[in-house]
Design a protein around this motif. Structure first.
Motif, PDB file in Angstrom:
ATOM      1  N   LEU A   1       0.834  -1.208   0.000  1.00 19.74           N
ATOM      2  CA  LEU A   1       0.000   0.000   0.000  1.00 19.74           C
ATOM      3  C   LEU A   1       0.869   1.259   0.000  1.00 19.74           C
ATOM      4  N   ILE A   2       1.957   1.240   0.761  1.00 14.40           N
ATOM      5  CA  ILE A   2       2.871   2.389   0.775  1.00 14.40           C
ATOM      6  C   ILE A   2       3.499   2.587  -0.598  1.00 14.40           C
ATOM      7  N   VAL A   3       3.948   1.503  -1.224  1.00 16.57           N
ATOM      8  CA  VAL A   3       4.535   1.593  -2.562  1.00 16.57           C
ATOM      9  C   VAL A   3       3.540   2.178  -3.551  1.00 16.57           C
ATOM     10  N   ARG A   4       2.276   1.849  -3.406  1.00 19.00           N
ATOM     11  CA  ARG A   4       1.256   2.366  -4.315  1.00 19.00           C
ATOM     12  C   ARG A   4       0.872   3.818  -4.038  1.00 19.00           C
ATOM     13  N   GLY A   5       1.456   4.403  -2.998  1.00 17.06           N
ATOM     14  CA  GLY A   5       1.251   5.826  -2.749  1.00 17.06           C
ATOM     15  C   GLY A   5       0.207   6.156  -1.714  1.00 17.06           C
ATOM     16  N   TYR A   6      -0.270   5.164  -0.987  1.00 15.69           N
ATOM     17  CA  TYR A   6      -1.271   5.413   0.044  1.00 15.69           C
ATOM     18  C   TYR A   6      -0.618   5.812   1.364  1.00 15.69           C
ATOM     19  N   SER A   7      -1.346   6.640   2.138  1.00 20.51           N
ATOM     20  CA  SER A   7      -1.046   6.800   3.554  1.00 20.51           C
ATOM     21  C   SER A   7      -1.819   5.711   4.282  1.00 20.51           C
ATOM     22  N   VAL A   8      -1.183   5.062   5.248  1.00 21.79           N
ATOM     23  CA  VAL A   8      -1.793   3.875   5.846  1.00 21.79           C
ATOM     24  C   VAL A   8      -1.873   4.016   7.362  1.00 21.79           C
ATOM     25  N   ASP A   9      -3.090   3.937   7.891  1.00 21.41           N
ATOM     26  CA  ASP A   9      -3.340   3.959   9.328  1.00 21.41           C
ATOM     27  C   ASP A   9      -3.989   2.649   9.752  1.00 21.41           C
ATOM     28  N   VAL A  10      -3.982   2.421  11.063  1.00 22.01           N
ATOM     29  CA  VAL A  10      -4.726   1.310  11.647  1.00 22.01           C
ATOM     30  C   VAL A  10      -6.075   1.855  12.106  1.00 22.01           C
ATOM     31  N   GLY A  11      -7.158   1.241  11.684  1.00 18.56           N
ATOM     32  CA  GLY A  11      -8.485   1.739  12.019  1.00 18.56           C
ATOM     33  C   GLY A  11      -9.004   1.169  13.329  1.00 18.56           C
ATOM     34  N   VAL A  12      -9.670   2.011  14.110  1.00 20.23           N
ATOM     35  CA  VAL A  12     -10.314   1.572  15.344  1.00 20.23           C
ATOM     36  C   VAL A  12     -11.786   1.965  15.288  1.00 20.23           C
TER      37      VAL A  12
ATOM     38  N   TYR B   1     -10.885   0.573   3.199  1.00 20.69           N
ATOM     39  CA  TYR B   1     -10.640  -0.215   4.402  1.00 20.69           C
ATOM     40  C   TYR B   1     -10.213  -1.617   3.987  1.00 20.69           C
ATOM     41  N   LEU B   2      -9.150  -2.142   4.619  1.00 19.72           N
ATOM     42  CA  LEU B   2      -8.668  -3.482   4.280  1.00 19.72           C
ATOM     43  C   LEU B   2      -8.441  -4.323   5.528  1.00 19.72           C
TER      44      LEU B   2
ATOM     45  N   THR C   1     -18.123   1.198  10.649  1.00 24.48           N
ATOM     46  CA  THR C   1     -17.466   2.436  10.211  1.00 24.48           C
ATOM     47  C   THR C   1     -18.445   3.584  10.021  1.00 24.48           C
ATOM     48  N   GLY C   2     -19.691   3.265   9.681  1.00 27.92           N
ATOM     49  CA  GLY C   2     -20.685   4.314   9.468  1.00 27.92           C
ATOM     50  C   GLY C   2     -20.514   5.071   8.179  1.00 27.92           C
ATOM     51  N   ASP C   3     -19.785   4.503   7.216  1.00 24.98           N
ATOM     52  CA  ASP C   3     -19.626   5.168   5.931  1.00 24.98           C
ATOM     53  C   ASP C   3     -19.650   4.124   4.818  1.00 24.98           C
ATOM     54  N   SER C   4     -19.542   4.607   3.595  1.00 21.72           N
ATOM     55  CA  SER C   4     -19.679   3.707   2.440  1.00 21.72           C
ATOM     56  C   SER C   4     -18.392   3.566   1.636  1.00 21.72           C
ATOM     57  N   PHE C   5     -17.244   3.885   2.237  1.00 20.41           N
ATOM     58  CA  PHE C   5     -15.984   3.696   1.526  1.00 20.41           C
ATOM     59  C   PHE C   5     -15.781   2.208   1.228  1.00 20.41           C
ATOM     60  N   PRO C   6     -15.068   1.886   0.149  1.00 23.08           N
ATOM     61  CA  PRO C   6     -14.862   0.475  -0.223  1.00 23.08           C
ATOM     62  C   PRO C   6     -14.208  -0.324   0.899  1.00 23.08           C
ATOM     63  N   LYS C   7     -14.606  -1.588   0.976  1.00 23.69           N
ATOM     64  CA  LYS C   7     -14.094  -2.478   2.017  1.00 23.69           C
ATOM     65  C   LYS C   7     -13.595  -3.756   1.361  1.00 23.69           C
ATOM     66  N   VAL C   8     -12.394  -4.183   1.748  1.00 27.24           N
ATOM     67  CA  VAL C   8     -11.709  -5.282   1.069  1.00 27.24           C
ATOM     68  C   VAL C   8     -11.114  -6.235   2.102  1.00 27.24           C
ATOM     69  N   VAL C   9     -11.283  -7.532   1.863  1.00 28.87           N
ATOM     70  CA  VAL C   9     -10.575  -8.549   2.639  1.00 28.87           C
ATOM     71  C   VAL C   9      -9.577  -9.226   1.706  1.00 28.87           C
TER      72      VAL C   9
ATOM     73  N   LEU D   1      -0.509  -8.504  -7.467  1.00 28.02           N
ATOM     74  CA  LEU D   1      -0.149  -8.409  -8.884  1.00 28.02           C
ATOM     75  C   LEU D   1      -1.067  -7.498  -9.681  1.00 28.02           C
ATOM     76  N   ASP D   2      -2.105  -6.946  -9.037  1.00 28.39           N
ATOM     77  CA  ASP D   2      -3.067  -6.104  -9.748  1.00 28.39           C
ATOM     78  C   ASP D   2      -3.215  -4.778  -9.008  1.00 28.39           C
ATOM     79  N   GLU D   3      -2.481  -3.768  -9.474  1.00 32.24           N
ATOM     80  CA  GLU D   3      -2.515  -2.462  -8.806  1.00 32.24           C
ATOM     81  C   GLU D   3      -3.895  -1.816  -8.887  1.00 32.24           C
ATOM     82  N   ALA D   4      -4.697  -2.226  -9.872  1.00 33.09           N
ATOM     83  CA  ALA D   4      -6.040  -1.656 -10.021  1.00 33.09           C
ATOM     84  C   ALA D   4      -7.080  -2.397  -9.185  1.00 33.09           C
ATOM     85  N   ALA D   5      -6.640  -3.301  -8.305  1.00 33.84           N
ATOM     86  CA  ALA D   5      -7.595  -4.093  -7.517  1.00 33.84           C
ATOM     87  C   ALA D   5      -8.407  -3.229  -6.580  1.00 33.84           C
ATOM     88  N   ILE D   6      -7.827  -2.113  -6.098  1.00 31.95           N
ATOM     89  CA  ILE D   6      -8.572  -1.181  -5.257  1.00 31.95           C
ATOM     90  C   ILE D   6      -8.416   0.228  -5.807  1.00 31.95           C
TER      91      ILE D   6
END
Length: 429
Positions: free
Chosen positions: A326-337, A368-369, A391-399, A424-429
């Motif tokens: 995720l960092i390589v792909r340019g995302y900022s990454v936090d742990v969600g609570v 969210y992952l 989460t109370g929102d509609s952002f994409p969620k991925v397992v 192997l698929d950068e467009a997965a999210i």
């Protein structure tokens, strides 16, 4: 063997002729010099730039030792570039090898450094400046501070799995098992045996990374630094903080150390790009926690080498690999609570915190992952997916799962995707 580093090459191409010094940063031996002096140079030659228009200096080599003097470097480059109508590219590798020399026009003892030389050279309208460098005298992050907004950073990481697989090919699962064990430091690909790979990674820690930090930061307690390093490597993806680490050193290792010392040493490990901190974020409260947080190693192979290639828990290793991806792909990454209301043994409603492994953000985009090695039962599925419903929102969620092949969506719109498919698929999210 040529390893494609397309995303970093694209950044260099996009930054051409923007008037800034391009600074290529990253952990040592991750391929910064190869990116500049091989991949980017080849690109320029293919675009019709002539060899003589690329001025390249390797300050760690004897042939270029005179140019460690920043005044010599500046004068030499100016002599070539200033009278010419051609466009030139300046590559300076291992810039930290540059010397600090007296200013001949200042009697008060001020010095000339390579920062002065490069900031001077960037003013030439027909010169585009690129540098790499990090070692015990000056780690790469310091370069950006000195240029004070007059630089572009290209942050290079060890090979992602997709870069690794593009080089080795073959069976994807076998390639991933090798990657999860040895990681993505590029020279791993040229080591002829398992023993050679392991020895190389161990030597990087002892002969390169630790020496850099100890010499540059004048570390007095090398034993403490190494114990902290071992603890972080053993507990990737686990919640911790400097207080916990100091207490562990006192109770288990009989090492007395202050919390401030632990904090400084962790900062040094982060400055050297060995570790990244992921902060905990209250999703509904929209605020960060001060502590505890999680730490991930920049390369899973380096982590494995540091602990003697023991503790091969794929759940934690997979989490570290996903974080790095995720960092390589340019995302900022936090742990969600998030919090749920649940009854305790006495029947009283209590507020129970639940964790979302990663909140990946890039501008207005948020995903969210959860990292799930396997979900073999309904109970496990419910435990992994429940935080998403809070989460109370509609952002994409991925397992992201190790135990499935084809991707699919469940009835709540949650994407289930296999680990290799995701990597192997950068467009997965």
């Amino acid at each position: 063997m040529e390893i494609r580093r397309d995303q970093y090459l694209k950044q260099l191409v996009d930054y051409q002729w923007d008037g800034q010094v391009k600074v290529i940063t990253g952990i040592r031996r991750c391929g910064k010099s190869y990116l500049l002096r091989t991949l980017f140079k080849n690109y320029l030659l293919e675009q019709g730039i002539k060899e003589e228009q690329i001025l390249s200096f390797e300050l760690d080599l004897a042939k270029d030792i005179r140019f460690r003097n920043p005044l010599e470097l500046s004068a030499y480059v100016r002599e070539i570039v200033e009278p010419s109508a051609e466009q030139y590219y300046l590559f300076v590798d291992e810039i930290q090898m540059s010397d600090q020399v007296p200013n001949p026009y200042n009697v008060n003892g001020a010095s000339i450094t390579f920062y002065d030389a490069l900031n001077d050279l960037r003013s030439l309208p027909n010169l585009d400046v690129y540098v790499t460098g990090s070692n015990s005298k000056m780690l790469s992050k310091d370069i950006l501070t000195q240029f004070r907004g007059r630089s572009d950073e290209v942050r290079v990481h060890p090979l992602s799995f997709s870069e690794f697989y593009s080089a080795v090919g073959g069976d994807k699962q076998e390639a991933f098992e090798t990657y999860a064990f040895y990681g993505g430091m590029p020279l791993i690909l040229s080591r002829p045996s398992d023993m050679a790979k392991m020895n190389y990674l161990k030597a990087l820690f002892s002969e390169v990374f630790l020496k850099d930090i100890i010499e540059r930061k004048r570390i007095e307690r090398q034993d403490v630094l190494e114990q902290i390093l071992d603890l972080l490597c053993s507990s990737i993806g686990s919640l911790t903080n400097p207080t916990n680490i100091a207490n562990t050193l006192r109770s288990k290792n009989q090492i007395s150390v202050s919390v401030n010392t632990v904090k400084h040493y962790i900062d040094y490990l982060e400055d050297a790009f060995l570790f990244s901190e992921s902060k905990r974020y209250d999703v509904r409260g929209k605020s960060y926690f001060d502590f505890p947080n999680k730490y991930y190693c920049e390369d899973i192979g380096l982590r494995n080498a540091r602990i003697g290639f023991r503790q091969q828990e794929m759940t934690h290793m997979m989490e570290n690999i996903l974080y790095n991806e995720l960092i390589v792909r340019g995302y900022s990454v936090d742990v969600g609570v998030v919090y749920s209301r649940e009854k305790n043994k006495t029947g009283t409603q209590t507020k129970v915190p639940r964790e979302i492994d990663f909140i990946a953000s890039m501008g207005s985009k948020k995903v969210y992952l959860q990292s799930a090695y396997a979900m073999p039962s309904e109970e496990k599925i419910e435990a992994e997916l429940k935080p998403f419903s809070l989460t109370g929102d509609s952002f994409p969620k991925v397992v992201v799962r190790k135990d499935i092949g084809k991707r699919w969506y469940n009835e709540k719109g949650i994407l289930h995707i296999g680990l290799l498919d995701f990597l192997l698929d950068e467009a997965a999210i």
